[in-house]
Design a protein around this motif. Structure first.
Motif, mmCIF file in Angstrom:
data_model
loop_
_atom_site.group_PDB
_atom_site.id
_atom_site.type_symbol
_atom_site.label_atom_id
_atom_site.label_comp_id
_atom_site.label_asym_id
_atom_site.label_seq_id
_atom_site.Cartn_x
_atom_site.Cartn_y
_atom_site.Cartn_z
ATOM 1 N N ASN A 11 0.826 -1.209 0.000
ATOM 2 C CA ASN A 11 0.000 0.000 0.000
ATOM 3 C C ASN A 11 0.859 1.257 0.000
ATOM 4 O O ASN A 11 0.564 2.231 -0.698
ATOM 5 C CB ASN A 11 -0.932 0.002 1.216
ATOM 6 N N VAL A 12 1.933 1.203 0.806
ATOM 7 C CA VAL A 12 2.851 2.346 0.838
ATOM 8 C C VAL A 12 3.473 2.561 -0.535
ATOM 9 O O VAL A 12 3.607 3.693 -1.019
ATOM 10 C CB VAL A 12 3.953 2.128 1.899
ATOM 11 N N LYS A 14 2.243 1.726 -3.470
ATOM 12 C CA LYS A 14 1.255 2.301 -4.387
ATOM 13 C C LYS A 14 1.130 3.806 -4.178
ATOM 14 O O LYS A 14 1.072 4.584 -5.139
ATOM 15 C CB LYS A 14 -0.105 1.625 -4.173
ATOM 16 N N ASP A 15 1.066 4.197 -2.900
ATOM 17 C CA ASP A 15 0.949 5.628 -2.599
ATOM 18 C C ASP A 15 2.187 6.390 -3.059
ATOM 19 O O ASP A 15 2.086 7.500 -3.607
ATOM 20 C CB ASP A 15 0.740 5.835 -1.094
ATOM 21 N N ARG A 16 3.364 5.778 -2.848
ATOM 22 C CA ARG A 16 4.601 6.452 -3.237
ATOM 23 C C ARG A 16 4.700 6.606 -4.752
ATOM 24 O O ARG A 16 5.156 7.627 -5.267
ATOM 25 C CB ARG A 16 5.814 5.668 -2.718
ATOM 26 N N LYS A 18 2.178 6.777 -6.793
ATOM 27 C CA LYS A 18 1.213 7.817 -7.167
ATOM 28 C C LYS A 18 1.794 9.204 -6.909
ATOM 29 O O LYS A 18 1.699 10.116 -7.752
ATOM 30 C CB LYS A 18 -0.076 7.616 -6.369
ATOM 31 N N ASP A 19 2.403 9.352 -5.720
ATOM 32 C CA ASP A 19 3.030 10.640 -5.392
ATOM 33 C C ASP A 19 4.173 10.944 -6.347
ATOM 34 O O ASP A 19 4.384 12.100 -6.742
ATOM 35 C CB ASP A 19 3.559 10.621 -3.953
ATOM 36 N N THR A 57 11.988 5.587 -3.784
ATOM 37 C CA THR A 57 11.000 4.637 -4.308
ATOM 38 C C THR A 57 11.656 3.312 -4.670
ATOM 39 O O THR A 57 11.125 2.233 -4.379
ATOM 40 C CB THR A 57 10.296 5.230 -5.536
#
Length: 220
Positions: A11-12, A14-16, A18-19, A57
């Motif tokens: 999840n982290v 995916k968020d990273r 996206k960011d 990342t």
């Protein structure tokens, strides 16, 4: 502090990512603007920020990859342990199903051989004969009687090796087993149908022969 779980890391990640897309897009716009304005210092600073973002990342991806590899190893180990446990269950159930029938076969064999004393002498004689050592006269006589008894049913094909394996089935510890109320026919059909682990397959042929012999000797 506990390490994050694989799902948390996913999840982290995916968020990273996206960011990262947003940051990369913004930085590229800024870089283009700085290049147009001739402001190379700001351009280089933003390129450095982009490099740091990418590096962080990639490190997260590496950590996630290591965690997935570890998880796969654990799953494989669990599968191996589960397969071992399944084989152990089959082992116990196999002897629970067929031990009593091997015992009945041996009782009939001993009876036809003339009693327990003759059987013990035949068994002792075979022990010495297999080691190329001399037998006593009585042992030799009982071994010959056993040989002739087995020859009477040549179509079944019982031999000394079969008897040895049937004795192993018979003598396996009682502690392992539950009560089993199968008829001889049910047990025989089950034996033909079931798939056994490799370490139990050697018992299948002699048990098949034993069922045929039990049926024949009890009806004679």
């Amino acid at each position: 502090m506990n390490d994050p779980s694989t799902s948390q890391m996913q999840n982290v990640l995916k968020d990273r990512i996206k960011d990262l897309k947003n940051e990369t897009s913004d930085l590229m716009k800024e870089i283009v603007g700085y290049i147009d304005d001739g402001n190379m210092n700001e351009c280089l600073r933003n390129l450095g920020n982009l490099e740091d973002t990418l590096k962080n990342t990639y490190e997260l991806v590496d950590r996630l990859s290591d965690r997935i590899d570890e998880l796969e190893r654990n799953v494989n180990e669990l599968k191996q342990e589960l397969n071992k446990l399944k084989d152990q269950v089959k082992y116990v159930k196999f002897f629970a199903d067929y031990r009593d029938w091997a015992k009945i076969f041996m009782q009939l064999l001993i009876e036809k051989l003339g009693g327990t004393d003759n059987w013990h002498k035949a068994e002792t004689g075979l022990h010495y004969r297999n080691r190329n050592e001399p037998m006593t006269e009585k042992e030799s006589e009982c071994v010959e009687r056993l040989t002739n008894l087995l020859k009477e049913d040549t179509d079944i094909g019982l031999g000394f090796t079969d008897i040895k394996l049937l004795l192993e089935v018979r003598d396996t510890s009682n502690i392992m087993f539950h009560k089993n109320n199968q008829t001889s026919r049910e047990a025989e059909m089950k034996l033909y149908a079931e798939t056994l682990p490799d370490n139990l397959k050697i018992y299948k042929p002699p048990l098949k022969k034993a069922f045929k012999t039990i049926s024949r000797w009890r009806s004679s």
